[in-house]
Motif scaffolding. Sequence first.
Motif, PDB file in Angstrom:
ATOM      1  N   ARG A   7      11.329  -5.833   1.467  1.00 38.29           N
ATOM      2  CA  ARG A   7      10.320  -5.907   2.525  1.00 38.29           C
ATOM      3  C   ARG A   7      10.515  -4.794   3.536  1.00 38.29           C
ATOM      4  N   ILE A  12       7.718 -12.213   5.636  1.00 34.32           N
ATOM      5  CA  ILE A  12       6.330 -12.300   5.184  1.00 34.32           C
ATOM      6  C   ILE A  12       5.483 -13.000   6.242  1.00 34.32           C
ATOM      7  N   GLU A  15       4.660 -10.616   8.902  1.00 34.10           N
ATOM      8  CA  GLU A  15       3.653  -9.677   8.401  1.00 34.10           C
ATOM      9  C   GLU A  15       2.258 -10.279   8.531  1.00 34.10           C
ATOM     10  N   GLU A  16       2.137 -11.574   8.228  1.00 40.94           N
ATOM     11  CA  GLU A  16       0.842 -12.243   8.346  1.00 40.94           C
ATOM     12  C   GLU A  16       0.337 -12.221   9.796  1.00 40.94           C
ATOM     13  N   ILE A  81      -0.297  -2.825   5.162  1.00 46.10           N
ATOM     14  CA  ILE A  81      -0.381  -4.118   4.477  1.00 46.10           C
ATOM     15  C   ILE A  81      -1.835  -4.431   4.127  1.00 46.10           C
ATOM     16  N   HIS A 111       2.421  -9.706  -0.907  1.00 49.04           N
ATOM     17  CA  HIS A 111       3.790 -10.019  -0.494  1.00 49.04           C
ATOM     18  C   HIS A 111       4.788 -10.007  -1.654  1.00 49.04           C
ATOM     19  N   LYS A 112       4.310  -9.938  -2.871  1.00 52.87           N
ATOM     20  CA  LYS A 112       5.182 -10.046  -4.027  1.00 52.87           C
ATOM     21  C   LYS A 112       5.148  -8.841  -4.961  1.00 52.87           C
TER      22      LYS A 112
END
Length: 134
Positions: A7, A12, A15-16, A81, A111-112
């Motif tokens: 990351r 995560i 990040e959202e 992102i 995210h993956k």
Amino acid sequence: MSVHIKRRGISISLEEYLTTILKEGGNNNWIRFGNIAKSLGTTQASVTEAMQKLAKDGYIYYFPYKGVRLTNKGNELASSIVEKENEIKNLLIRIGVDEKESEDIACILEHKISDNAVKKLKEFVNKCVSDKNF
């Protein structure tokens, strides 16, 4: 098997929050915590905690009772992102996935999946589209 993608130094979840701030216009305007909470379906207390972490790490300007705005660092990360999400969404639409479903899947995949994997998928889809024999 779980794939771990390195990351960008934040979770995560954080990040959202950053992408939500960007999508709400937080690269130019002050965004209130209530708007972020509503958009993410969370509580203002959770937003406050996340905003404190993001401010501490230099991703946002945080002023209680006024709201938050992205710093240059936060804007760069959130933009990258969102750009990756849009790339994945557009690839899914090109192969026939419904737009709403593509948005939902892209938000999860971002995210993956590595940047390199997105690049390879894009190359593959473009080749398939241009290859008349496919």
